[in-house]
Design a protein around this motif. Structure first.
Motif, PDB file in Angstrom:
ATOM      1  N   ARG A   1      51.192  37.388  35.541  1.00  0.00           N
ATOM      2  CA  ARG A   1      51.478  36.207  36.366  1.00  0.00           C
ATOM      3  C   ARG A   1      50.514  35.075  36.020  1.00  0.00           C
ATOM      4  NH1 ARG A   1      47.468  35.853  40.304  1.00  0.00           N
ATOM      5  NH2 ARG A   1      48.497  34.170  41.415  1.00  0.00           N
TER       6      ARG A   1
ATOM      7  N   THR B   1      44.922  29.309  40.501  1.00  0.00           N
ATOM      8  CA  THR B   1      43.655  28.606  40.699  1.00  0.00           C
ATOM      9  C   THR B   1      42.937  28.256  39.394  1.00  0.00           C
ATOM     10  OG1 THR B   1      42.375  30.644  40.779  1.00  0.00           O
ATOM     11  CG2 THR B   1      43.257  29.851  42.874  1.00  0.00           C
TER      12      THR B   1
ATOM     13  N   GLU C   1      44.759  41.569  50.528  1.00  0.00           N
ATOM     14  CA  GLU C   1      44.842  41.562  49.082  1.00  0.00           C
ATOM     15  C   GLU C   1      43.823  42.591  48.593  1.00  0.00           C
ATOM     16  OE1 GLU C   1      46.328  37.275  47.650  1.00  0.00           O
ATOM     17  OE2 GLU C   1      44.188  37.334  48.062  1.00  0.00           O
TER      18      GLU C   1
ATOM     19  N   GLY D   1      48.082  35.088  47.475  1.00  0.00           N
ATOM     20  CA  GLY D   1      47.728  33.914  48.285  1.00  0.00           C
ATOM     21  C   GLY D   1      47.951  34.231  49.748  1.00  0.00           C
TER      22      GLY D   1
ATOM     23  N   SER E   1      47.928  32.297  36.914  1.00  0.00           N
ATOM     24  CA  SER E   1      46.961  32.075  37.993  1.00  0.00           C
ATOM     25  C   SER E   1      47.351  30.826  38.769  1.00  0.00           C
ATOM     26  CB  SER E   1      45.567  31.898  37.396  1.00  0.00           C
ATOM     27  OG  SER E   1      44.735  31.237  38.324  1.00  0.00           O
TER      28      SER E   1
ATOM     29  N   THR F   1      47.156  27.398  45.666  1.00  0.00           N
ATOM     30  CA  THR F   1      46.993  28.519  46.594  1.00  0.00           C
ATOM     31  C   THR F   1      45.852  28.306  47.588  1.00  0.00           C
ATOM     32  OG1 THR F   1      47.019  29.655  44.460  1.00  0.00           O
ATOM     33  CG2 THR F   1      47.312  31.001  46.417  1.00  0.00           C
TER      34      THR F   1
HETATM   35  C1  16G Z   1      43.063  32.052  46.128  1.00  0.00           C
HETATM   36  C2  16G Z   1      43.604  32.742  47.340  1.00  0.00           C
HETATM   37  C3  16G Z   1      43.384  34.240  47.222  1.00  0.00           C
HETATM   38  C4  16G Z   1      44.038  34.737  45.953  1.00  0.00           C
HETATM   39  C5  16G Z   1      43.536  33.964  44.765  1.00  0.00           C
HETATM   40  C6  16G Z   1      44.345  34.299  43.540  1.00  0.00           C
HETATM   41  C7  16G Z   1      43.630  31.913  49.607  1.00  0.00           C
HETATM   42  C8  16G Z   1      42.835  31.419  50.756  1.00  0.00           C
HETATM   43  N1  16G Z   1      42.944  32.270  48.539  1.00  0.00           N
HETATM   44  O1  16G Z   1      41.684  32.205  46.039  1.00  0.00           O
HETATM   45  O2  16G Z   1      43.947  34.847  48.326  1.00  0.00           O
HETATM   46  O3  16G Z   1      43.780  36.086  45.748  1.00  0.00           O
HETATM   47  O4  16G Z   1      43.697  32.580  45.002  1.00  0.00           O
HETATM   48  O5  16G Z   1      43.903  33.515  42.478  1.00  0.00           O
HETATM   49  O6  16G Z   1      44.850  31.987  49.663  1.00  0.00           O
HETATM   50  P1  16G Z   1      44.735  33.369  41.160  1.00  0.00           P
HETATM   51  O7  16G Z   1      46.070  32.763  41.511  1.00  0.00           O
HETATM   52  O8  16G Z   1      43.894  32.515  40.293  1.00  0.00           O
HETATM   53  O9  16G Z   1      44.901  34.747  40.593  1.00  0.00           O
END
Ligand code: 16G
Ligand code: ZN
Length: 533
Positions: free
Chosen positions: A501, A505, A376, A358, A503, A25
């Motif tokens: 969901r 990241t 978001e 994302g 993650s 993401t």
């Molecule tokens: C990233 C995304 C952000 C999203 C987050 C969710 C970009 C620039 N950044 O930091 O928008 O809220 O991921 O994280 O797109 P997760 O998938 O770990 O929950």
């Protein structure tokens, strides 16, 4: 391909074969010690992307945003300031993961062939890349690894040093599109300050915009201090950018949103009814908040920002009595508070679309409207204006002087709000201007709707990739049968809603729940978590 040159650089940035990488993401992101080979290869891929796009400037940003100081990340920015197209993500992943030099060259050749990149006829140049980083300690070394990637192909680069992520997006766009603004950091400030001052002047607002900002001890703190105007009084706290180990620690937008409490530096002595704001580590997210008379914490998150800005813009548009038929829409994710969605649909009468988490997903969807407001809940977002919007408003014949003010303001918003990506600094001023022009206090803003109590938790599971979602991540397809269980549980709660969901990241699964009371949302969250475990 300059094989010998590539080999020298390749050997300078060895990859540990036990590391596996994925362009997710937010690009590649993990502990900084594992990223040297990745940054090098991203520099190279950015150069190829630039050559493919007739030597337009491509951006490379080194940041891990709200994540801990010891992490870092690297991502690519497109010529118009957008995210790398999804079709290139697997190419980045593949290139990052090859181990031997032979495989590396093989993969480069595959990319060059499949993407029809013409290296022989370099009339336009060997690629053009600008790079920047946040304040992390690992930043300079990773940036120079990425520079090596550019040099390995004989490309040109410009090291912009420390910048916020949205500033790098701005510079990338303005390097390719002169009409967007001057392609310098100063150009970014000048455009912003000029626009703010003009709007305030139109509405005869003489009181400077005032705000206290928690800069997360990151790059946003330092950059905000560069904004100089007699009409802006920003007090920055958590501004210790020179102490990178303090980045995002007990402060910043993510801390405030996740813990739903005040950050360090404000928590002991908040002034009732005064508006505060927090940025994240690379200043692309912003949340605002205040404490009421009883010192109760009140969060004004991305959902509240979206409703404020959409309400402000539609209010202005409604003041134009002539023909301006423009399509306004709000884009949210599953994390948007249910009350916000209800408020947007039934009170603002604005359509809501949902996408996966994302920015790239929300941004893309928002481009379908003349005014696409996307945020978001965590505070990442912006407002996109179509060319139709600009044309219609530019050609509009105001019926009186009040309409002239409205028309000018609507056009100035295009310059005020960063059109490339969510931007803490420009979003913050958009909020302050919306409040000042519509004469709203933080309490007025907050009372538009009442958030449903909600809880977000994180679970470590064996295989997060087993969790497959549909319907903008609001429902699970797999593991088979789990969604039915969640539905049954949710049905027991008043105003209940929950989703699960993986993650994008972190190696974890997230569980979100909201319900009528704090106790109930916690109960719902824990019951759903039991099904997931
Ligand atoms: C990233 C995304 C952000 C999203 C987050 C969710 C970009 C620039 N950044 O930091 O928008 O809220 O991921 O994280 O797109 P997760 O998938 O770990 O929950
Ligand atoms: Zn960020």
């Amino acid at each position: 391909l300059p094989i010998e040159q590539l080999k020298t650089y390749f050997n300078k940035h060895p990859k540990d074969p036990s590391n596996k990488y994925a362009y997710g993401t937010a690009g590649f992101r993990m502990n900084a010690t594992k990223l040297d080979s990745v940054a090098f290869r991203v520099g190279l891929l950015a150069t190829l992307r630039s050559i493919k796009l007739q030597n337009q400037t491509i951006g490379v940003m080194i940041t891990a945003s709200h994540n801990p100081p010891e992490d870092n990340g690297v991502k690519i920015v497109e010529p118009m300031g957008e995210m790398l197209p999804q079709a290139w993500e697997p190419l980045a992943t593949k290139l990052a993961n090859v181990d031997s030099f032979d495989e590396f060259i093989e993969t480069l050749k595959e990319i060059i062939k499949s993407e029809k990149i013409d290296l022989s006829d370099n009339a336009k140049g060997n690629g053009n890349v600008i790079l920047a980083r946040d304040t992390r300690e690992s930043g300079p070394a990773l940036l120079s690894a990425a520079v090596d990637g550019v040099l390995a192909l004989g490309g040109s680069y410009k090291d912009e040093g420390e910048l916020t992520t949205p500033q790098l997006h701005y510079l990338t766009r303005s390097s390719n599109d002169k009409s967007f603004g001057q392609a310098t950091e100063t150009g970014y400030y000048t455009k912003l300050v000029k626009t703010i001052e003009e709007i305030l002047k139109i509405w005869s607002i003489e009181k400077p915009l005032q705000i206290t900002v928690d800069g997360a001890n990151g790059v946003g703190a330092e950059k905000l201090e560069n904004i100089k105007s007699s009409m802006i009084q920003a007090t920055v706290i958590n501004d210790q950018c020179d102490k990178p180990h303090m980045l995002n620690v007990d402060c910043g937008a993510d801390y405030v949103k996740t813990n739903q409490k005040l950050p360090a530096g404000i928590s002991t002595n908040p002034v009732p009814l005064k508006l505060y704001s927090s940025f994240d580590g690379d200043a692309d997210r912003v949340v605002l908040y205040y404490v009421d008379q009883d010192l109760k914490f009140k969060l004004l998150d991305g959902d509240k920002i979206a409703t404020l800005l959409a309400g402000f813009i539609s209010g202005l548009l409604n003041q134009l009595k002539g023909d301006v038929d423009l399509k306004l829409g709000i884009v949210q994710t599953a994390y948007a508070n249910g009350s916000s969605t209800k408020f947007i649909e039934s009170t603002l009468n604005v359509p809501v679309a949902f996408t996966s988490t994302g920015v790239k997903h929300l941004h893309h969807k928002a481009q379908e409207y003349d005014i696409g407001v996307y945020f978001e809940a965590n505070g990442h977002g912006t407002v996109l204006f179509s060319t139709n919007y600009i044309t219609k408003l530019t050609n509009y014949k105001p019926l009186n002087s009040e309409e002239t003010k409205v028309q000018k303001t609507l056009l100035l918003l295009v310059d005020l709000i960063n059109q490339t990506v969510g931007d803490s600094i420009s979003d913050l001023f958009a909020v302050l201007i919306a409040l000042a022009v519509s004469k709203k206090t933080p309490t007025d803003w907050d009372s538009q709707y009442l958030d449903l109590p909600n809880k977000l938790t994180k679970l470590i599971v064996n295989d997060r990739f087993a969790f497959k979602t549909t319907n903008a991540e609001r429902q699970l397809l797999e593991p088979v049968g789990l969604q039915e269980k969640i539905d049954e549980t949710v049905a027991k709660f008043k105003n209940g809603r929950s989703f699960v969901r993986a993650s994008g990241t972190e190696n974890a699964v997230r569980v979100y729940a909201e319900a009528d009371t704090k106790e109930n949302c916690e109960l719902l969250n824990s019951e759903v978590s039991e099904w997931v475990k």
